[in-house]
Scaffold this active site. Structure first.
Site, PDB file in Angstrom:
ATOM      1  N   CYS A 114       0.832  -1.210   0.000  1.00 10.74           N
ATOM      2  CA  CYS A 114       0.000   0.000   0.000  1.00 10.74           C
ATOM      3  C   CYS A 114       0.868   1.264   0.000  1.00 10.74           C
ATOM      4  O   CYS A 114       1.455   1.593  -1.018  1.00 10.74           O
ATOM      5  CB  CYS A 114      -0.983  -0.040   1.161  1.00 10.74           C
ATOM      6  SG  CYS A 114      -2.452   0.960   0.868  1.00 10.74           S
ATOM      7  N   ASN A 141      -7.320  -0.508   0.503  1.00 16.62           N
ATOM      8  CA  ASN A 141      -7.552   0.703   1.266  1.00 16.62           C
ATOM      9  C   ASN A 141      -6.521   1.747   0.858  1.00 16.62           C
ATOM     10  O   ASN A 141      -5.440   1.809   1.427  1.00 16.62           O
ATOM     11  CB  ASN A 141      -7.445   0.407   2.770  1.00 16.62           C
ATOM     12  CG  ASN A 141      -7.416   1.685   3.592  1.00 16.62           C
ATOM     13  OD1 ASN A 141      -7.724   2.768   3.091  1.00 16.62           O
ATOM     14  ND2 ASN A 141      -7.041   1.565   4.850  1.00 16.62           N
ATOM     15  N   HIS A 149      -3.922  -5.276   0.056  1.00 11.52           N
ATOM     16  CA  HIS A 149      -3.544  -5.845   1.361  1.00 11.52           C
ATOM     17  C   HIS A 149      -3.632  -7.369   1.351  1.00 11.52           C
ATOM     18  O   HIS A 149      -4.696  -7.936   1.579  1.00 11.52           O
ATOM     19  CB  HIS A 149      -4.459  -5.285   2.454  1.00 11.52           C
ATOM     20  CG  HIS A 149      -4.100  -3.902   2.875  1.00 11.52           C
ATOM     21  ND1 HIS A 149      -3.320  -3.650   3.982  1.00 11.52           N
ATOM     22  CD2 HIS A 149      -4.380  -2.697   2.330  1.00 11.52           C
ATOM     23  CE1 HIS A 149      -3.141  -2.335   4.105  1.00 11.52           C
ATOM     24  NE2 HIS A 149      -3.785  -1.741   3.118  1.00 11.52           N
ATOM     25  N   GLU A 177      -2.625  -9.455   3.531  1.00 11.32           N
ATOM     26  CA  GLU A 177      -2.959 -10.039   4.844  1.00 11.32           C
ATOM     27  C   GLU A 177      -4.467 -10.106   5.054  1.00 11.32           C
ATOM     28  O   GLU A 177      -4.955 -10.923   5.844  1.00 11.32           O
ATOM     29  CB  GLU A 177      -2.289  -9.240   5.961  1.00 11.32           C
ATOM     30  CG  GLU A 177      -3.027  -8.006   6.421  1.00 11.32           C
ATOM     31  CD  GLU A 177      -2.966  -6.844   5.434  1.00 11.32           C
ATOM     32  OE1 GLU A 177      -3.720  -5.865   5.619  1.00 11.32           O
ATOM     33  OE2 GLU A 177      -2.172  -6.909   4.471  1.00 11.32           O
TER      34      GLU A 177
END
Length: 367
Positions: free
Chosen positions: A257, A299, A344, A346
């Site tokens: 990110c 995000n 992301h 994760e």
């Protein structure tokens, strides 16, 4: 579980658009850049994600609070969003393992929100007009007063926020006897990223955002990780210089990110502020090496210039693209052990399609 004492509340956008609703959480006033998240679950992880620092979050899922709050599901030690905007605000929950109700949680954390508004209309407005600053208040509905306060809020464009959410002290995470040592540059890291490394035999030392690379190197890491975080990457010269030096060192480097954007700036690829960003757990991304689609958690409100990447194909390879709008979702530096993704892997919450990226980083450290 406390009873909710709700009062009239108002949401005022920078372009003058107004929505009236009821208070949620603490009675008060809050400001920030308005954005929306399309995830159908995981509201607590969203509230505590440091990447949302400085933002007012519109939740497109109609029910917020219906499964309560469980402390171990937080992505950081506190709520990071500036305010919440939702449709149905549900204080009563029926989840046996929850620790508390959402209202108690918000009052404890001091979060101001508004509910009982038409979130679909708000999202359509943002998608059309773009991200902008906004103000929520349950203290006053006087629009003249709120307009004056809103005019004082700085634009997210050009705002350096990573150092505000980064750890203030160096700390470690994982098994000290693990096989790999990973130096983590904390620009606003999520807990599940650390968990994902620990699960792969990694011991981490987490450094404040502005730590000089010389100090990080003294630990003797096997690889470097640049985390996610809030704000505009362009003013983060301290991080860009560290990334350039790591590329010269030629040890494995992984960015997620904001870390992806920093890596791009380190090889002179510019970033830009997106119209309204990507936020949710259902974004389709194509892996250009395998030809397969991954459903991803995202995000971000800034992106990496696709034109500049294409013009520098001799030094940077595009590895992933977004199938909704063709924005850049991943890249690797040619001739280096450095790669990054905009999304992301994760994914907490979210799909596990992209967790192989952690394995790829471990393989680079192994080899």
């Amino acid at each position: 579980m406390s009873d909710i004492q709700q009062v009239p509340a108002v949401l005022l956008l920078e372009d003058g658009t107004v929505f009236h609703g009821l208070s949620a959480g603490k009675i008060g006033t809050t400001t920030g850049e308005i954005c929306f998240n399309t995830g159908m679950t995981g509201y607590q992880e969203i509230f505590t994600d440091p990447s949302y620092y400085g933002q007012l979050m519109v939740m497109t899922n109609a029910h917020i609070g219906n499964y309560g709050v469980k402390r171990t599901e937080s992505e950081s030690y506190s709520i990071k969003i500036n305010g919440l905007i939702c449709k149905n605000y549900t204080n009563e929950y029926h989840r046996p393992i929850a620790d508390q109700s959402i209202q108690d949680y918000f009052e404890e954390e001091g979060l101001v929100g508004i509910c009982s508004v038409d979130t679909r209309a708000i999202v359509r407005h943002i998608r059309s007009k773009g991200a902008m600053n906004a103000i929520i208040s349950s203290e006053t509905t006087d629009l003249k007063v709120l307009e004056q306060k809103l005019a004082e809020v700085p634009s997210m464009d050009g705002l350096e926020l990573a150092s505000k959410v980064s750890t203030k002290e160096i700390y470690t995470f994982g098994d000290p006897h693990a096989k790999y040592k990973v130096a983590v540059m904390d620009f606003g890291i999520k807990q599940n990223i650390l968990n994902s490394f620990a699960e792969r035999n990694c011991y981490m030392r987490i450094f404040p955002a502005k730590t000089p690379l010389e100090e990080i190197r003294e630990w003797g890491p096997d690889g470097y990780f640049m985390s996610n975080g809030p704000g505009d990457p362009a003013p983060m010269d301290y991080a860009v210089q560290n990334a350039k030096a790591i590329l010269e060192e030629d040890k494995p480097l992984f960015g997620i990110c904001l870390g992806h954007q920093i890596l791009a700036l380190a090889v002179d690829i510019p970033t830009y502020k997106m119209h309204h960003g990507h936020r949710g757990i259902n974004h389709p991304v194509k892996n250009l090496a395998t030809g397969k689609c991954e459903i991803t958690s995202q995000n971000h409100g800034f992106g990496v210039s696709p034109e500049a990447l294409q013009a520098n194909a001799d030094k940077v390879e595009i590895t992933h693209i977004n199938l909704n709008d063709d924005t850049i979702e991943g890249m690797r530096i040619r001739g280096k052990k450095a790669f990054s993704v905009q999304y992301h892997p994760e994914a907490s919450p979210g799909p596990h399609d992209a967790r192989y990226l952690f394995d790829h980083f471990v393989n680079l450290m192994e080899n």
